[in-house]
Design a protein around this motif. Structure first.
Motif, PDB file in Angstrom:
ATOM      1  N   ASP A  83       0.827  -1.202   0.000  1.00  0.00           N
ATOM      2  CA  ASP A  83       0.000   0.000   0.000  1.00  0.00           C
ATOM      3  C   ASP A  83       0.868   1.261   0.000  1.00  0.00           C
ATOM      4  OD1 ASP A  83      -1.966   1.902   1.457  1.00  0.00           O
ATOM      5  OD2 ASP A  83      -3.107   0.067   1.082  1.00  0.00           O
ATOM      6  N   GLN A  84       0.269   2.422  -0.308  1.00  0.00           N
ATOM      7  CA  GLN A  84       1.037   3.675  -0.270  1.00  0.00           C
ATOM      8  C   GLN A  84       1.386   4.090   1.161  1.00  0.00           C
ATOM      9  OE1 GLN A  84      -1.210   7.403  -1.003  1.00  0.00           O
ATOM     10  NE2 GLN A  84      -2.773   6.038  -1.804  1.00  0.00           N
ATOM     11  N   SER A  85       0.548   3.695   2.135  1.00  0.00           N
ATOM     12  CA  SER A  85       0.913   3.962   3.533  1.00  0.00           C
ATOM     13  C   SER A  85       0.793   2.628   4.269  1.00  0.00           C
ATOM     14  CB  SER A  85       0.010   5.022   4.154  1.00  0.00           C
ATOM     15  OG  SER A  85      -1.336   4.664   3.963  1.00  0.00           O
ATOM     16  N   PRO A  86       1.823   1.807   4.178  1.00  0.00           N
ATOM     17  CA  PRO A  86       1.722   0.450   4.708  1.00  0.00           C
ATOM     18  C   PRO A  86       1.635   0.417   6.232  1.00  0.00           C
ATOM     19  CG  PRO A  86       3.960   0.879   4.039  1.00  0.00           C
ATOM     20  CD  PRO A  86       3.158   2.080   3.651  1.00  0.00           C
ATOM     21  N   TYR A  87       1.025  -0.647   6.716  1.00  0.00           N
ATOM     22  CA  TYR A  87       0.902  -0.850   8.163  1.00  0.00           C
ATOM     23  C   TYR A  87       2.067  -1.710   8.618  1.00  0.00           C
ATOM     24  CZ  TYR A  87      -1.037  -2.388  12.611  1.00  0.00           C
ATOM     25  OH  TYR A  87      -1.223  -2.635  13.942  1.00  0.00           O
ATOM     26  N   LEU A  88       2.765  -1.252   9.643  1.00  0.00           N
ATOM     27  CA  LEU A  88       3.818  -2.099  10.215  1.00  0.00           C
ATOM     28  C   LEU A  88       3.300  -2.726  11.495  1.00  0.00           C
ATOM     29  CD1 LEU A  88       7.245  -0.230   9.911  1.00  0.00           C
ATOM     30  CD2 LEU A  88       6.279  -1.943   8.405  1.00  0.00           C
ATOM     31  N   LEU A  89       3.610  -4.005  11.674  1.00  0.00           N
ATOM     32  CA  LEU A  89       3.197  -4.695  12.892  1.00  0.00           C
ATOM     33  C   LEU A  89       3.948  -4.089  14.083  1.00  0.00           C
ATOM     34  CD1 LEU A  89       3.350  -8.344  11.509  1.00  0.00           C
ATOM     35  CD2 LEU A  89       1.333  -6.917  11.793  1.00  0.00           C
ATOM     36  N   LYS A  90       3.360  -4.188  15.275  1.00  0.00           N
ATOM     37  CA  LYS A  90       3.990  -3.591  16.463  1.00  0.00           C
ATOM     38  C   LYS A  90       5.116  -4.507  16.932  1.00  0.00           C
ATOM     39  CE  LYS A  90       0.062  -0.894  17.979  1.00  0.00           C
ATOM     40  NZ  LYS A  90      -0.977  -1.281  17.039  1.00  0.00           N
ATOM     41  N   ARG A  91       6.159  -4.577  16.139  1.00  0.00           N
ATOM     42  CA  ARG A  91       7.332  -5.400  16.432  1.00  0.00           C
ATOM     43  C   ARG A  91       8.559  -4.674  15.893  1.00  0.00           C
ATOM     44  NH1 ARG A  91       4.947 -11.252  14.888  1.00  0.00           N
ATOM     45  NH2 ARG A  91       2.859 -10.694  15.486  1.00  0.00           N
ATOM     46  N   SER A  92       9.699  -5.336  16.032  1.00  0.00           N
ATOM     47  CA  SER A  92      10.925  -4.753  15.490  1.00  0.00           C
ATOM     48  C   SER A  92      10.925  -4.888  13.967  1.00  0.00           C
ATOM     49  CB  SER A  92      12.124  -5.494  16.073  1.00  0.00           C
ATOM     50  OG  SER A  92      12.071  -6.842  15.652  1.00  0.00           O
ATOM     51  N   VAL A  93      11.906  -4.273  13.333  1.00  0.00           N
ATOM     52  CA  VAL A  93      12.061  -4.402  11.878  1.00  0.00           C
ATOM     53  C   VAL A  93      12.221  -5.886  11.535  1.00  0.00           C
ATOM     54  CG1 VAL A  93      13.678  -3.932   9.986  1.00  0.00           C
ATOM     55  CG2 VAL A  93      13.002  -2.098  11.539  1.00  0.00           C
ATOM     56  N   TRP A  94      13.033  -6.593  12.320  1.00  0.00           N
ATOM     57  CA  TRP A  94      13.251  -8.032  12.103  1.00  0.00           C
ATOM     58  C   TRP A  94      11.909  -8.776  12.179  1.00  0.00           C
ATOM     59  CZ3 TRP A  94      17.809 -11.093  11.590  1.00  0.00           C
ATOM     60  CH2 TRP A  94      17.566 -12.477  11.655  1.00  0.00           C
ATOM     61  N   GLY A  95      11.123  -8.466  13.209  1.00  0.00           N
ATOM     62  CA  GLY A  95       9.826  -9.132  13.388  1.00  0.00           C
ATOM     63  C   GLY A  95       8.891  -8.874  12.219  1.00  0.00           C
ATOM     64  N   ASN A  96       8.931  -7.657  11.705  1.00  0.00           N
ATOM     65  CA  ASN A  96       8.084  -7.320  10.550  1.00  0.00           C
ATOM     66  C   ASN A  96       8.532  -8.057   9.297  1.00  0.00           C
ATOM     67  OD1 ASN A  96       5.875  -5.086  10.619  1.00  0.00           O
ATOM     68  ND2 ASN A  96       7.376  -4.490  12.165  1.00  0.00           N
ATOM     69  N   VAL A  97       9.847  -8.065   9.059  1.00  0.00           N
ATOM     70  CA  VAL A  97      10.355  -8.672   7.821  1.00  0.00           C
ATOM     71  C   VAL A  97      10.171 -10.200   7.854  1.00  0.00           C
ATOM     72  CG1 VAL A  97      12.394  -8.968   6.355  1.00  0.00           C
ATOM     73  CG2 VAL A  97      11.952  -6.765   7.411  1.00  0.00           C
ATOM     74  N   SER A  98      10.288 -10.789   9.036  1.00  0.00           N
ATOM     75  CA  SER A  98      10.218 -12.261   9.097  1.00  0.00           C
ATOM     76  C   SER A  98       8.789 -12.787   9.260  1.00  0.00           C
ATOM     77  CB  SER A  98      11.087 -12.772  10.241  1.00  0.00           C
ATOM     78  OG  SER A  98      10.610 -12.249  11.458  1.00  0.00           O
ATOM     79  N   TYR A  99       7.797 -11.894   9.431  1.00  0.00           N
ATOM     80  CA  TYR A  99       6.428 -12.364   9.713  1.00  0.00           C
ATOM     81  C   TYR A  99       5.890 -13.307   8.621  1.00  0.00           C
ATOM     82  CZ  TYR A  99       1.482 -12.538  10.693  1.00  0.00           C
ATOM     83  OH  TYR A  99       0.206 -13.009  10.940  1.00  0.00           O
ATOM     84  N   GLY A 100       6.033 -12.898   7.371  1.00  0.00           N
ATOM     85  CA  GLY A 100       5.506 -13.703   6.259  1.00  0.00           C
ATOM     86  C   GLY A 100       6.146 -15.087   6.194  1.00  0.00           C
ATOM     87  N   LEU A 101       7.443 -15.154   6.549  1.00  0.00           N
ATOM     88  CA  LEU A 101       8.133 -16.455   6.550  1.00  0.00           C
ATOM     89  C   LEU A 101       7.575 -17.315   7.683  1.00  0.00           C
ATOM     90  CD1 LEU A 101      11.829 -15.217   6.078  1.00  0.00           C
ATOM     91  CD2 LEU A 101      10.409 -16.338   4.360  1.00  0.00           C
ATOM     92  N   LYS A 102       7.367 -16.658   8.830  1.00  0.00           N
ATOM     93  CA  LYS A 102       6.871 -17.371  10.021  1.00  0.00           C
ATOM     94  C   LYS A 102       5.514 -18.013   9.742  1.00  0.00           C
ATOM     95  CE  LYS A 102       6.199 -16.036  14.693  1.00  0.00           C
ATOM     96  NZ  LYS A 102       6.203 -14.905  15.589  1.00  0.00           N
ATOM     97  N   VAL A 103       4.603 -17.277   9.120  1.00  0.00           N
ATOM     98  CA  VAL A 103       3.271 -17.851   8.878  1.00  0.00           C
ATOM     99  C   VAL A 103       3.315 -18.968   7.833  1.00  0.00           C
ATOM    100  CG1 VAL A 103       1.983 -15.799   9.579  1.00  0.00           C
ATOM    101  CG2 VAL A 103       2.569 -16.097   7.176  1.00  0.00           C
ATOM    102  N   ARG A 104       4.392 -19.003   7.060  1.00  0.00           N
ATOM    103  CA  ARG A 104       4.567 -20.102   6.094  1.00  0.00           C
ATOM    104  C   ARG A 104       5.325 -21.275   6.715  1.00  0.00           C
ATOM    105  NH1 ARG A 104       4.071 -15.582   3.262  1.00  0.00           N
ATOM    106  NH2 ARG A 104       3.394 -15.621   1.101  1.00  0.00           N
ATOM    107  N   GLY A 105       5.697 -21.122   7.998  1.00  0.00           N
ATOM    108  CA  GLY A 105       6.425 -22.193   8.677  1.00  0.00           C
ATOM    109  C   GLY A 105       7.887 -22.269   8.263  1.00  0.00           C
ATOM    110  N   ILE A 106       8.411 -21.157   7.718  1.00  0.00           N
ATOM    111  CA  ILE A 106       9.828 -21.142   7.316  1.00  0.00           C
ATOM    112  C   ILE A 106      10.617 -20.387   8.379  1.00  0.00           C
ATOM    113  CG2 ILE A 106      11.466 -20.376   5.536  1.00  0.00           C
ATOM    114  CD1 ILE A 106       9.018 -20.265   3.605  1.00  0.00           C
TER     115      ILE A 106
END
Lengths: 220, 235
Positions: A83-106
């Motif tokens: 999105d043009q104004s993306p939502y960041l999860l209330k976590r660290s940069v690492w937590g945000n970047v790794s979220y998609g991998l985590k939900v895929r079990g990677i």
């Protein structure tokens, strides 16, 4: 180039009003397609349909030759939307970047996260542990882009990704987009008001008006 | 007649004596309070967080009416809850066979009824006030429905923690329920608040002040723990 998307007689209606009507649209593998048009021309609606975040009121979307259903998890994991104004999860940069991998079990490896942060121009040593509220608008946008790129999506959909960004962030987003297309063969569909920026990155441009595609032009 | 300040000073001195001399009756009331309030807040959170999430996240017919009901229950008088639970668990009541009247479980049931609307209402508000972009962000990052639900609750964690503290504050400081369905039985169901009420009636301010001081310390400790938890979950 083989066909990735095929849209046929698509119509999207909100409150009895047709906001999008696309008779036919093909998007090819590894292509970068730019969509431009004024506010309310239907760009975001089209991008959300292509991202399988919404479904058409009528018509069919074929992805890799297969009829799609927007509720299918497999499809949502092939395409990712920024999105043009993306939502960041209330976590660290690492937590945000790794979220998609985590939900895929990677499990996220530090090398992987660091590589992506480098691609978007955020030095990992400096940024990986930062909290979501310690980032500027441009940095947050690049973290959000990194969170999508780390998934190595088949399609990256960018909706006005450079709005309100400084020149440095705009340049970084352009470079990152071109790099992932080159490196991983990612198809990119993007909308922007900044036509020069969009022309500099896309192979093909679609102009939209009142929910319809009124012209197409390809880079020579 | 002693002036009022002397009463208070004497009470304070006696309070320190009772606390530092490990007075068994004082400590019995403290342990009973900790046991029953822990049980009550855990049940309130287990039942209230999913219910609050459902109320805040989904749209369904009658949602507004449910919301008004839950908000009304926020100001439910504790003696009325005590009365209702008493009717339910007394020998003639529908839950009479459980034989829990004047026991800790009976107080816990009443306090759960007290804490539940607070947890539901505040969790629902927390979920409702979450950014609308959150759901699409999670979907586009590949989360399935269950993962969307869990992450949404996690995103609302700070507000849910505040809901838990508010509910615990109300539970630990109530008198009506503990008095009516607990019976204020020494060594068994006497809690800090019922003991304060009883001792004050007898003119024994010392124990009342001692227990009031402990109640304040519990509130302080809970807030401190949550503050630390808040910091840790931010990382």
């Amino acid at each position: 180039m083989p066909n990735l998307y095929q849209l046929q007689n698509i119509c999207k209606t909100y409150k009895d009003k047709d906001v999008l009507q696309v008779e036919s649209l093909f998007i090819y593998n590894k292509e970068i397609v730019g969509i431009y048009g004024s506010n309310g021309s239907g760009k975001t609606t089209l991008l959300r349909l292509l991202s399988f975040l919404d479904e058409p009121s009528k018509g069919e979307i074929l992805f890799e030759g297969r009829l799609t259903n927007h509720n299918e998890l497999y499809l949502r994991r092939q395409v990712t939307y920024l999105d043009q104004s993306p939502y960041l999860l209330k976590r660290s940069v690492w937590g945000n970047v790794s979220y998609g991998l985590k939900v895929r079990g990677i499990s996220s490896k530090s090398g992987q996260i660091h590589e992506i942060l480098d691609i978007v121009g955020l030095p990992p040593q400096e940024y990986a542990r930062r909290k979501w509220y310690q980032l500027s608008g441009g940095e947050a946008q690049r973290v959000a882009l990194a969170a999508r790129l780390v998934l190595r999506p088949k399609v990256l959909v960018l909706d006005e990704p450079t709005t309100n960004l400084d020149a440095e962030s705009t340049k970084r987003i352009r470079e990152a987009s071109l790099r992932v297309r080159e490196q991983w063969g990612t198809t990119i569909v993007l909308a922007s008001h900044d036509q020069d920026w969009m022309d500099s990155i896309s192979d093909r441009g679609l102009e939209m008006q009142d929910g319809r595609i009124i012209s197409t032009r390809s880079k020579q | 007649m002693l002036p009022i300040m002397d009463y208070i000073w004497q009470g304070l001195a006696q309070a320190f004596y009772l606390l530092f001399a490990n007075d068994p009756a004082t400590y019995s009331a403290i342990w009973t309070t900790l046991k029953v309030s822990t049980l009550s807040i855990i049940s309130s959170l287990i039942l209230g967080i999913p219910a609050g999430f459902f109320l805040g996240h989904y749209s369904f017919p009658g949602k507004k009416a449910v919301r008004i009901l839950v908000d009304t229950l926020l100001s439910f008088p504790t003696v009325v809850i005590g009365l209702l639970v008493y009717i339910m668990v007394s020998r003639q009541g529908p839950l009479g066979e459980l034989d829990i009247l004047f026991t800790i479980p009976a107080i816990a049931v009443g306090q759960t009824v007290l804490g539940l609307p607070i947890v539901i209402a505040l969790t629902a508000s927390a979920v409702e006030s979450l950014d609308q972009r959150l759901k699409y962000t999670l979907l586009t990052l590949g989360a399935d429905r269950f993962q969307v639900l869990l992450t949404t609750v996690w995103e609302a964690r700070f507000s849910i923690m505040a809901a838990a503290v508010t509910a615990y504050g109300r539970i630990v400081s109530e008198v009506g329920i503990s008095m009516m369905v607990g019976g204020n039985i020494k060594w068994h169901t006497r809690t800090i608040t019922t003991a304060i009420a009883l001792e004050t009636n007898k003119g024994k301010f010392g124990m009342g002040i001692a227990l009031g001081f402990v109640l304040l310390c519990i509130a302080f400790a809970v807030n401190l723990c949550l503050n630390l938890l808040h910091k840790r979950t931010e990382e």
